[in-house]
Design an enzyme around this catalytic site. Sequence first.
Site, PDB file in Angstrom:
ATOM      1  N   HIS A  34     -29.106 -37.853  12.421  1.00 51.74           N
ATOM      2  CA  HIS A  34     -28.286 -38.954  11.883  1.00 51.74           C
ATOM      3  C   HIS A  34     -28.349 -40.191  12.781  1.00 51.74           C
ATOM      4  O   HIS A  34     -27.404 -40.980  12.840  1.00 51.74           O
ATOM      5  CB  HIS A  34     -26.829 -38.507  11.650  1.00 51.74           C
ATOM      6  CG  HIS A  34     -26.704 -37.590  10.465  1.00 51.74           C
ATOM      7  ND1 HIS A  34     -26.327 -38.029   9.220  1.00 51.74           N
ATOM      8  CD2 HIS A  34     -26.948 -36.270  10.339  1.00 51.74           C
ATOM      9  CE1 HIS A  34     -26.322 -37.000   8.374  1.00 51.74           C
ATOM     10  NE2 HIS A  34     -26.700 -35.930   9.035  1.00 51.74           N
ATOM     11  N   THR A  35     -29.449 -40.322  13.476  1.00 56.08           N
ATOM     12  CA  THR A  35     -29.657 -41.517  14.300  1.00 56.08           C
ATOM     13  C   THR A  35     -30.605 -42.493  13.616  1.00 56.08           C
ATOM     14  O   THR A  35     -30.597 -43.680  13.928  1.00 56.08           O
ATOM     15  CB  THR A  35     -30.251 -41.140  15.670  1.00 56.08           C
ATOM     16  OG1 THR A  35     -31.281 -40.179  15.443  1.00 56.08           O
ATOM     17  CG2 THR A  35     -29.208 -40.532  16.588  1.00 56.08           C
ATOM     18  N   ASP A  36     -31.426 -41.996  12.671  1.00 52.43           N
ATOM     19  CA  ASP A  36     -32.476 -42.886  12.122  1.00 52.43           C
ATOM     20  C   ASP A  36     -31.884 -44.089  11.391  1.00 52.43           C
ATOM     21  O   ASP A  36     -32.316 -45.223  11.595  1.00 52.43           O
ATOM     22  CB  ASP A  36     -33.510 -42.132  11.266  1.00 52.43           C
ATOM     23  CG  ASP A  36     -32.981 -41.424  10.036  1.00 52.43           C
ATOM     24  OD1 ASP A  36     -31.733 -41.328   9.872  1.00 52.43           O
ATOM     25  OD2 ASP A  36     -33.809 -40.972   9.216  1.00 52.43           O
ATOM     26  N   GLY A  76     -33.886 -27.957  -0.380  1.00 56.35           N
ATOM     27  CA  GLY A  76     -32.468 -27.974  -0.015  1.00 56.35           C
ATOM     28  C   GLY A  76     -32.205 -27.264   1.299  1.00 56.35           C
ATOM     29  O   GLY A  76     -31.112 -26.742   1.533  1.00 56.35           O
ATOM     30  N   ALA A  77     -33.207 -27.221   2.178  1.00 53.35           N
ATOM     31  CA  ALA A  77     -33.071 -26.464   3.428  1.00 53.35           C
ATOM     32  C   ALA A  77     -33.022 -27.375   4.647  1.00 53.35           C
ATOM     33  O   ALA A  77     -32.887 -26.905   5.769  1.00 53.35           O
ATOM     34  CB  ALA A  77     -34.240 -25.490   3.562  1.00 53.35           C
ATOM     35  N   GLY A  78     -33.173 -28.688   4.427  1.00 52.38           N
ATOM     36  CA  GLY A  78     -33.202 -29.606   5.560  1.00 52.38           C
ATOM     37  C   GLY A  78     -34.586 -29.711   6.179  1.00 52.38           C
ATOM     38  O   GLY A  78     -34.734 -30.091   7.338  1.00 52.38           O
ATOM     39  N   LEU A  79     -35.635 -29.346   5.395  1.00 56.01           N
ATOM     40  CA  LEU A  79     -37.005 -29.409   5.922  1.00 56.01           C
ATOM     41  C   LEU A  79     -37.848 -30.453   5.178  1.00 56.01           C
ATOM     42  O   LEU A  79     -39.067 -30.445   5.263  1.00 56.01           O
ATOM     43  CB  LEU A  79     -37.666 -28.026   5.850  1.00 56.01           C
ATOM     44  CG  LEU A  79     -36.949 -26.912   6.641  1.00 56.01           C
ATOM     45  CD1 LEU A  79     -37.635 -25.569   6.421  1.00 56.01           C
ATOM     46  CD2 LEU A  79     -36.915 -27.223   8.143  1.00 56.01           C
ATOM     47  N   ASP A 111     -37.935 -38.763   7.811  1.00 60.18           N
ATOM     48  CA  ASP A 111     -38.665 -37.691   7.123  1.00 60.18           C
ATOM     49  C   ASP A 111     -40.009 -38.176   6.584  1.00 60.18           C
ATOM     50  O   ASP A 111     -41.044 -37.524   6.765  1.00 60.18           O
ATOM     51  CB  ASP A 111     -37.827 -37.141   5.955  1.00 60.18           C
ATOM     52  CG  ASP A 111     -36.432 -36.736   6.385  1.00 60.18           C
ATOM     53  OD1 ASP A 111     -36.206 -36.606   7.608  1.00 60.18           O
ATOM     54  OD2 ASP A 111     -35.566 -36.561   5.510  1.00 60.18           O
TER      55      ASP A 111
HETATM   56  C1  GLA Z   1     -31.950 -36.436   6.148  1.00 54.90           C
HETATM   57  C2  GLA Z   1     -32.414 -37.873   5.944  1.00 54.90           C
HETATM   58  C3  GLA Z   1     -32.991 -38.449   7.252  1.00 54.90           C
HETATM   59  C4  GLA Z   1     -32.024 -38.264   8.409  1.00 54.90           C
HETATM   60  C5  GLA Z   1     -31.517 -36.814   8.470  1.00 54.90           C
HETATM   61  C6  GLA Z   1     -30.446 -36.630   9.497  1.00 54.90           C
HETATM   62  O1  GLA Z   1     -33.026 -35.609   6.417  1.00 54.90           O
HETATM   63  O2  GLA Z   1     -33.409 -37.910   4.942  1.00 54.90           O
HETATM   64  O3  GLA Z   1     -33.324 -39.797   7.057  1.00 54.90           O
HETATM   65  O4  GLA Z   1     -30.968 -39.169   8.342  1.00 54.90           O
HETATM   66  O5  GLA Z   1     -31.010 -36.373   7.228  1.00 54.90           O
HETATM   67  O6  GLA Z   1     -30.940 -36.795  10.776  1.00 54.90           O
END
Ligand code: GLA
Length: 397
Positions: free
Chosen positions: A41-43, A129-132, A179
């Site tokens: 959550h820094t981008d 939906g896994a954060g990948l 991403d």
């Molecule tokens: C998701 C968003 C990214 C980033 C992350 C958290 O993956 O697509 O842009 O903000 O959450 O780091």
Amino acid sequence: MMQASYERRINNLQETFLEKYGVQPKVIVRAPGRVNLIGEHTDYNEGFVFPAAIDREMIIAAAPSDDEIVSAYSLDYHEDVSFSTDEIPNNDDKHHWSAYLRGVVDVVTKNGGNIGGLNLVTSGNVPQGAGLSSSASFEVGLVTVLDALFSLNLSKKELALLAQKAENEFVGVQCGIMDQFVSALGEEDSAIQIDCRSLEYRAVPLNLEKNGYSIVITHSGVHRGLVDSEYNARRNECLEGVRLLSQLRGAHLSSLRDVSLVDLSQHKESLPERIYRRCLHVVSENQRVLDAVAALENGDIQRFGYLMNESHESMKTNYEISTPEIDVLVKLTQALPATSGSRLTGAGFGGCTVSIIRSSEVDNYKNIVIPRYEKETGNQTSVYVCSAKKGASFVTP
Ligand code: GLA
């Protein structure tokens, strides 16, 4: 988790393309998902991130057609979609996956790309939906296809920015650049440190295997809920932090990147408590990325892992994007002596953890930690040891 081999998937893609469209594809593109090692959550706060592209990817076979029609077949959903480039539908409730395709065609066209019709077959194995970053891998793969078929001459950064734009403006998720950037520009055996303000980046060799460590991704079995609304809420809280800190300092700040830990602590009492914690996460996480990259470059994997643990603690306490089950998983993983570090990865509210574990002990992790977690939470996990791959590229069949 049994996976069809990469070669089999490519062959299947090609055969399906020939069957459906009667010709060979002109290009086959692969675009990877990613795991973020640290910098969450820094981008979107113009900060630093440190992700790696992984060995799970979207593969797309494509060729131009003679008309203005975009036709696609998804091997994952066994569904066809088609639309005209002159009239791109905003919605298609029956084929949610096609939003990425419609979005990419729309955004590329609006940004001056002269796109004709094309035929595609797609297949992905990035868990959804896994954060990948399954969606980013699809978007980056699609922009790469359009770039190649219609000679758009995009640089990799331009390509990543267009893919992000499709997600922001068409799909409607206000994600940052991380991403799409790493899916386009990742490098083999490296993670990339990205400065999300300037978009400067550098690849940092991971050298983990050489030192006897593995990157282990574990799906917690917690399906991501609330992610869109909570994600946008966090973004707004950060903006509010910037607004209030600008007022307090009597100087315009453009983002939390302009704030140091010392600055922030000076204004702690004047900020609403929740906004202070959100800002504290972002400002401290930026510093952790810089420290973690330095630790890795010094071969200090213990310190790298310690910073991952700190990152998790901050996401849990200050940014509040973890879940009780994921906290259990992280705690059990961190307690294994062979673990150097473990944290939630990605947007949060479910999905995967990323851990650095001694390679010789990964089986113990699977046999001891995982059953304990599953028993305690009733969740079903899947574990996979990943390697860092290069960003989107063409496959030579
Ligand atoms: C998701 C968003 C990214 C980033 C992350 C958290 O993956 O697509 O842009 O903000 O959450 O780091």
